[in-house]
Design a protein around this motif. Structure first.
Motif, PDB file in Angstrom:
ATOM      1  N   ARG A 102      13.474  -0.937   1.160  1.00 31.49           N
ATOM      2  CA  ARG A 102      13.587  -0.503  -0.236  1.00 31.49           C
ATOM      3  C   ARG A 102      13.950   0.978  -0.313  1.00 31.49           C
ATOM      4  O   ARG A 102      14.798   1.377  -1.126  1.00 31.49           O
ATOM      5  CB  ARG A 102      12.270  -0.760  -0.973  1.00 31.49           C
TER       6      ARG A 102
ATOM      7  N   GLN B 210      -1.178   0.997   0.561  1.00 35.01           N
ATOM      8  CA  GLN B 210      -1.874   0.017  -0.268  1.00 35.01           C
ATOM      9  C   GLN B 210      -2.177  -1.266   0.498  1.00 35.01           C
ATOM     10  O   GLN B 210      -3.073  -2.020   0.129  1.00 35.01           O
ATOM     11  CB  GLN B 210      -1.037  -0.310  -1.500  1.00 35.01           C
ATOM     12  N   HIS B 211      -1.405  -1.548   1.554  1.00 37.43           N
ATOM     13  CA  HIS B 211      -1.570  -2.798   2.303  1.00 37.43           C
ATOM     14  C   HIS B 211      -2.155  -2.589   3.694  1.00 37.43           C
ATOM     15  O   HIS B 211      -2.502  -3.562   4.370  1.00 37.43           O
ATOM     16  CB  HIS B 211      -0.218  -3.507   2.421  1.00 37.43           C
TER      17      HIS B 211
ATOM     18  N   ASN C 182       3.629   5.431  -1.163  1.00 40.41           N
ATOM     19  CA  ASN C 182       4.084   4.590  -2.261  1.00 40.41           C
ATOM     20  C   ASN C 182       3.815   3.112  -2.043  1.00 40.41           C
ATOM     21  O   ASN C 182       3.548   2.372  -2.985  1.00 40.41           O
ATOM     22  CB  ASN C 182       5.595   4.790  -2.484  1.00 40.41           C
ATOM     23  N   THR C 183       3.902   2.652  -0.795  1.00 35.94           N
ATOM     24  CA  THR C 183       3.834   1.207  -0.554  1.00 35.94           C
ATOM     25  C   THR C 183       2.870   0.839   0.555  1.00 35.94           C
ATOM     26  O   THR C 183       1.944   0.050   0.367  1.00 35.94           O
ATOM     27  CB  THR C 183       5.239   0.660  -0.202  1.00 35.94           C
TER      28      THR C 183
ATOM     29  N   MET D 256       5.490  -5.778   5.774  1.00 35.16           N
ATOM     30  CA  MET D 256       5.256  -4.825   4.700  1.00 35.16           C
ATOM     31  C   MET D 256       5.912  -3.479   5.005  1.00 35.16           C
ATOM     32  O   MET D 256       6.473  -2.826   4.115  1.00 35.16           O
ATOM     33  CB  MET D 256       3.754  -4.643   4.470  1.00 35.16           C
TER      34      MET D 256
ATOM     35  N   TYR E 267       9.623  -4.033   4.510  1.00 31.97           N
ATOM     36  CA  TYR E 267      10.000  -4.050   3.104  1.00 31.97           C
ATOM     37  C   TYR E 267      10.050  -2.639   2.520  1.00 31.97           C
ATOM     38  O   TYR E 267      10.984  -2.259   1.805  1.00 31.97           O
ATOM     39  CB  TYR E 267       9.012  -4.898   2.308  1.00 31.97           C
ATOM     40  N   ALA E 268       9.035  -1.816   2.834  1.00 32.78           N
ATOM     41  CA  ALA E 268       8.984  -0.453   2.300  1.00 32.78           C
ATOM     42  C   ALA E 268      10.170   0.373   2.783  1.00 32.78           C
ATOM     43  O   ALA E 268      10.783   1.120   2.016  1.00 32.78           O
ATOM     44  CB  ALA E 268       7.668   0.206   2.703  1.00 32.78           C
TER      45      ALA E 268
END
Length: 430
Positions: A144, A98-99, A94-95, A137, A140-141
């Protein structure tokens, strides 16, 4: 019980009884985790999946940290085993993916010598050897994800004041006078763990007598998604490829005085020194933003578990960043603990009873000791410029590059297959 908390247990229990009689709320959890970094949050998410009630106590506000540090120099190398754990926690696809920037090839060489070894994932049957991503990152994932799970209570701007290790539960007082109980308390509060010190767990540590210099640089040539590392006698320099094809994160292990000189010298002089140390492998380099340095130390806790207490991540061990395995070792602590607690829960056992936690402790102490020892061997072998020593390590690199069977074993170790919990290896992901 032989920790400092034992001295306070009677006082704490009596205090809790008085508080309960005064009708002050005491929150009960299965597990309380001290520390809301990536290891603590990953553990919380995994425990919640297994239907345990979890509290995460964190001094800072995790929601704000990633927004502040979007350009942080704290970059991690995530291997296959850690990626699988993050997939299990439902945060990778999900997160993070992508990074994250994947790399397929690793190159390691000795400066000004014939010694070189290269690992190509495709030739060895692996599409990816690892991923480079900012710590913020992943943080953060995970934050969340944790905030979305009903079984997790995030206690931000909070810290532990006192802990009493009772027979059937631990009694915890926070800095704001809130009171908690837990069947198990987890120290995930970093290398300078407050909880480890409070429990009087001794720590073995040694100074590598090197500092790590961190920076982001723009290279003249495309990095080609190759992770590169060069040994040059005075230190070790790693270039980690980021998503921009001309940006790399560097980790440069140097003697303290040289590291400080590199920190304060002009940008032009730093760029020149960096390109030379890297043999111009990617052409000229241009510093992007700031530089940071920090001392390199190894730490190894005497105990990874005790009565109603477990240590994970940097609270239990820290290693040299040579192989970029610090975060991966912490994530595998999480995977091992999740598997053990699930087994105990299914069998109706007390998850905080020390004899039941010794399996986790033995497993993780062994893996951490192996990693620390191997890093020390590499650190010693590639230190210094004596001609004979330089020739021996160059010959060793060349031999390892050509001998059959060496590279696959090295790769399995590097991507974490040798350290992956059995339950995680058995999982299938679409």
């Amino acid at each position: 019980m032989h920790w400092r908390g034992k001295l306070w247990v009677g006082w704490h229990v009596n205090t809790y009884i008085r508080k309960r009689r005064g009708q002050e709320a005491v929150q009960a959890f299965d597990v309380v985790i001290n520390g809301g970094g990536i290891v603590g949050l990953a553990l919380a998410c995994g425990l919640e999946i297994n239907s345990l009630r979890v509290a995460v106590v964190e001094r800072k506000d995790p929601e704000a940290i990633p927004l502040i540090n979007r350009t942080s120099l704290d970059v991690l190398t995530i291997n296959t085993a850690s990626r699988r754990l993050l997939q299990y926690l439902q945060v990778w696809d999900n997160t993070i993916e992508q990074h994250a920037n994947p790399y397929q090839v690793m190159e390691i060489w000795e400066q000004d010598s014939f010694g070189k070894i290269a690992f190509d994932g495709a030739q060895l049957g692996y599409l990816k050897l690892g991923y480079i991503i900012e710590n913020s990152m992943i943080h953060y994932a995970l934050w969340r994800r944790a905030s979305q799970l009903a079984g997790i209570t995030l206690m931000n701007h909070a810290s532990l004041r006192q802990v009493a290790w009772g027979q059937n539960e631990a009694f915890i007082t926070l800095n704001d006078d809130r009171m908690l109980t837990a069947r198990l308390v987890v120290a995930a509060d970093g290398a300078n763990s407050w909880l480890r010190q409070y429990a009087d767990i001794p720590l073995t540590f040694w100074d590598y007598q090197h500092h790590a210099l961190l920076a982001t640089v723009r290279t003249e040539q495309h990095h080609g998604n190759i992770a590169r590392q060069v040994f040059h006698g005075d230190g070790i320099l790693a270039f980690l490829p980021l998503r921009d094809p001309h940006l790399c994160s560097i980790v440069w292990s140097l003697a303290p005085d040289i590291a400080h000189q590199c920190l304060i010298q002009s940008t032009d002089r730093f760029n020149d020194a960096l390109a030379i140390a890297f043999n111009l492998a990617l052409g000229q380099c241009e510093l992007q933003g700031i530089r940071q340095i920090f001392p390199l130390r190894a730490r190894y806790a005497r105990d990874f578990a005790a009565h109603r207490l477990v240590l994970v991540g940097d609270a239990a061990h820290t290693i040299h960043p040579l192989a970029g395995q610090g975060a991966n070792l912490g994530f595998m602590d999480v995977a091992a603990l999740l598997g053990e607690l699930k087994r105990l829960q299914k069998a109706g056992k007390d998850i905080g009873h020390y004899p039941y936690l010794r399996c986790y402790e033995r497993n993780r102490k062994h893996r951490a000791a192996l990693m620390l020892a191997s890093m020390q061997v590499f650190r010693t072998l590639f230190d210094g410029k004596h001609p004979l020593k330089k020739w021996l390590r160059s010959a060793g690199l060349r031999l390892a590059d050509t001998l059959p069977g060496v590279k696959p074993r090295f790769i399995r170790q590097a991507i974490g297959l040798n350290d992956m919990a059995a339950w995680l290896a058995a999982k299938s992901f679409d």
